[in-house]
Scaffold this active site. Structure first.
Site, PDB file in Angstrom:
ATOM      1  N   VAL A 195      98.071  49.722 -87.548  1.00 21.60           N
ATOM      2  CA  VAL A 195      97.710  48.825 -88.648  1.00 21.60           C
ATOM      3  C   VAL A 195      98.638  49.034 -89.842  1.00 21.60           C
ATOM      4  O   VAL A 195      99.087  48.077 -90.473  1.00 21.60           O
ATOM      5  CB  VAL A 195      96.244  49.058 -89.070  1.00 21.60           C
ATOM      6  CG1 VAL A 195      95.861  48.151 -90.236  1.00 21.60           C
ATOM      7  CG2 VAL A 195      95.308  48.844 -87.885  1.00 21.60           C
ATOM      8  N   GLU A 196      98.932  50.292 -90.134  1.00 19.23           N
ATOM      9  CA  GLU A 196      99.711  50.617 -91.322  1.00 19.23           C
ATOM     10  C   GLU A 196     101.171  50.215 -91.211  1.00 19.23           C
ATOM     11  O   GLU A 196     101.748  49.666 -92.156  1.00 19.23           O
ATOM     12  CB  GLU A 196      99.624  52.126 -91.605  1.00 19.23           C
ATOM     13  CG  GLU A 196      98.295  52.581 -92.159  1.00 19.23           C
ATOM     14  CD  GLU A 196      98.055  52.051 -93.561  1.00 19.23           C
ATOM     15  OE1 GLU A 196      99.026  51.699 -94.249  1.00 19.23           O
ATOM     16  OE2 GLU A 196      96.888  51.979 -93.959  1.00 19.23           O
ATOM     17  N   SER A 197     101.791  50.512 -90.071  1.00 15.43           N
ATOM     18  CA  SER A 197     103.250  50.398 -90.005  1.00 15.43           C
ATOM     19  C   SER A 197     103.776  49.942 -88.661  1.00 15.43           C
ATOM     20  O   SER A 197     104.996  49.914 -88.468  1.00 15.43           O
ATOM     21  CB  SER A 197     103.867  51.777 -90.310  1.00 15.43           C
ATOM     22  OG  SER A 197     103.431  52.723 -89.329  1.00 15.43           O
ATOM     23  N   TYR A 214      90.969  45.129 -93.038  1.00 18.39           N
ATOM     24  CA  TYR A 214      91.591  46.387 -92.630  1.00 18.39           C
ATOM     25  C   TYR A 214      90.890  47.009 -91.422  1.00 18.39           C
ATOM     26  O   TYR A 214      91.519  47.313 -90.404  1.00 18.39           O
ATOM     27  CB  TYR A 214      91.574  47.359 -93.817  1.00 18.39           C
ATOM     28  CG  TYR A 214      92.408  48.592 -93.645  1.00 18.39           C
ATOM     29  CD1 TYR A 214      93.791  48.530 -93.592  1.00 18.39           C
ATOM     30  CD2 TYR A 214      91.808  49.844 -93.557  1.00 18.39           C
ATOM     31  CE1 TYR A 214      94.560  49.668 -93.453  1.00 18.39           C
ATOM     32  CE2 TYR A 214      92.569  50.995 -93.419  1.00 18.39           C
ATOM     33  CZ  TYR A 214      93.941  50.903 -93.370  1.00 18.39           C
ATOM     34  OH  TYR A 214      94.703  52.037 -93.233  1.00 18.39           O
ATOM     35  N   VAL A 216      98.016  53.869 -99.164  1.00 13.14           N
ATOM     36  CA  VAL A 216      98.721  52.775 -98.517  1.00 13.14           C
ATOM     37  C   VAL A 216      99.063  51.722 -99.542  1.00 13.14           C
ATOM     38  O   VAL A 216      98.618  51.733-100.668  1.00 13.14           O
ATOM     39  CB  VAL A 216      97.846  52.148 -97.405  1.00 13.14           C
ATOM     40  CG1 VAL A 216      97.567  53.153 -96.316  1.00 13.14           C
ATOM     41  CG2 VAL A 216      96.548  51.634 -97.957  1.00 13.14           C
TER      42      VAL A 216
END
Length: 464
Positions: free
Chosen positions: A127-129, A232, A456
């Protein structure tokens, strides 16, 4: 002596198996020279006595171990299905992300299991990167876990000239899991902890208080939050759905064997990145994928650094190092004592100014501020490594270079009549407006994207 020193430490390579000590004691040994307490958890294997290929895991399939550790409750929200379908319609993106994850997932899963956390957390870098270690957001968050500069500092992630541990696979993972555990302890709910990781714990706490004041529920779906935070947890649950049952979505997960992908080798002498890759018989790209934290073309020994190598390459590195006779490092560093341009520094040191500019990422028109640390080619005959002080505290600060004043021609001699003519008094108001005003070039604070030190950022630039 230099080559032998690094060879000795290479032969004591460490398998990065956080958490295996409790489940598989045969993987552990008593050797532990790393002083960093976060890395002290990693059991070590002596390559001179034990083959890496002899290591066996409880299961041959890492995906099975991940599924067995799923603990998060299902989220009853249409956003989960929307996010799942978004991924299903982009199989190329999913495949690239999954392929990148194969380098890091074993270590992350082992550390998550050691902490008794839900294994869904190991999927969060999707999800983040998209598991891109070079990912950088518009708000300057970095790495697979997307740490903001301030939050990285709070969790002791070094950010200096030589390395940015927000991109370091081991250090950033341990810091991210520390942060998530702290958030879970604060809110008592993993969905709220994840929201706080994205939005900031202060924002989530205030949203909860607002709902409490209005006698409303305070669960994740009941809080008023930005769209990114609202989506998210559904994004994470979408990845969980795909990992849980890839066939249902016509997705084939890459084969992930349940054993360490990489080995961590302590570095006791400075070594150039390209030399390390050469000795491991790896491309620079592959080497940097495992070692993205190094900002410069040299890995420093003064700060207990480790390089990560695929475990099959560790023995190659050891063998090639034994026969390597050239210098391991071609770079050194110095602290600039006065402000000067790269050209002025190059002239003073008899170096190429373009080399100084390129290796230190100094744009044209900029001047190096006094006190900055600059990387330069190592002078002939210099054997010593970069000092621990510079390795730990080196920073590069730049100012806009002041252009040289243009040469003006000498004014023509005035005639005698002009000399004798009385000077007209200057208008005080005019004179005051002609005075140089103080500089207004103030620097704004860096945007953090949160009011409470979120780990984040809002938007991530990745290579899907």
């Amino acid at each position: 002596m230099m080559r032998r020193s690094l060879l000795l430490i290479a032969s004591a390579a460490v398998l990065v198996l956080s958490g295996c000590a409790s489940t598989s004691p045969e993987w552990s040994s008593s050797t532990d020279s790393r002083r960093d307490p976060r890395a002290a958890k990693a059991p070590r294997v002596d390559l001179s006595k034990q083959s890496v290929s002899s290591i066996m895991a409880p299961s041959n399939d890492l995906w099975i171990q991940i599924r067995q550790g799923f603990q998060l409750p299902e989220l009853d929200s249409p956003l989960v299905e929307q996010q799942t379908q978004w991924l299903v319609k982009r199989p190329d993106y999913v495949n690239r992300s999954m392929a990148r994850s194969s380098r890091y997932l074993f270590y992350i899963v082992e550390e998550v299991n050691r902490r008794n956390m839900p294994t869904e957390i190991a999927l969060l870098p999707f999800v983040e990167s998209a598991f891109n270690p070079e990912a950088k957001s518009t708000a300057k968050a970095m790495g697979i876990w997307q740490f903001m500069p301030r939050t990285g500092q709070d969790f002791k992630l070094t950010q200096n000239v030589f390395r940015d541990e927000r991109r370091d696979v081991l250090q950033s993972t341990n810091a991210a899991l520390d942060y998530l555990q702290r958030l879970y302890k604060q809110f008592g709910d993993w969905q709220l902890a994840l929201a706080a990781y994205n939005w900031g714990e202060g924002n989530v706490a205030r949203a909860i208080k607002r709902n409490q004041a209005q006698r409303k529920p305070t669960d994740y779906q009941s809080l008023t939050m930005p769209r990114e935070t609202r989506e998210y947890v559904p994004k994470l649950m979408a990845y969980k759905n795909i990992v849980q049952n890839p066939a249902a979505y016509n997705i084939v997960l890459p084969e992930l064997e349940n054993h360490p992908y990489f080995v961590a080798i302590d570095v006791t002498r400075d070594i150039d990145v390209d030399v390390a890759a050469q000795l491991a018989e790896m491309s620079l790209e592959d080497f940097r994928n495992l070692n993205p934290a190094f900002n410069k073309p040299v890995i420093l020994a003064a700060t207990d650094q480790q390089m990560l190598l695929p475990f099959a390459r560790a023995e190659l590195f050891q063998m090639n190092l034994a026969s390597y006779t050239k210098p391991l490092s071609s770079w050194t560093a110095l602290k600039v004592t006065k402000s000067e341009t790269p050209e002025q520094l190059a002239t003073r040191l008899a170096l190429n100014p373009e080399t100084i500019r390129d290796v230190n990422n100094i744009p044209r028109g900029m001047r190096i501020r006094a006190g900055s640390t600059v990387l330069i080619p190592k002078p002939p005959g210099k054997q010593s490594d970069i000092s621990e002080y510079l390795a730990e505290h080196g920073q590069l600060k730049l100012d806009k270079a002041v252009p040289p004043k243009p040469k003006t021609s000498k004014p023509a001699q005035a005639n005698t009549a002009s000399k004798s003519a009385p000077k007209k008094a200057a208008n005080p108001k005019t004179a005051s407006t002609q005075q140089k005003s103080p500089s207004t070039n103030t620097t704004k604070s860096a945007k953090t994207g949160t009011t409470s030190g979120s780990g984040v950022s809002a938007s991530v630039k990745t290579a899907p």
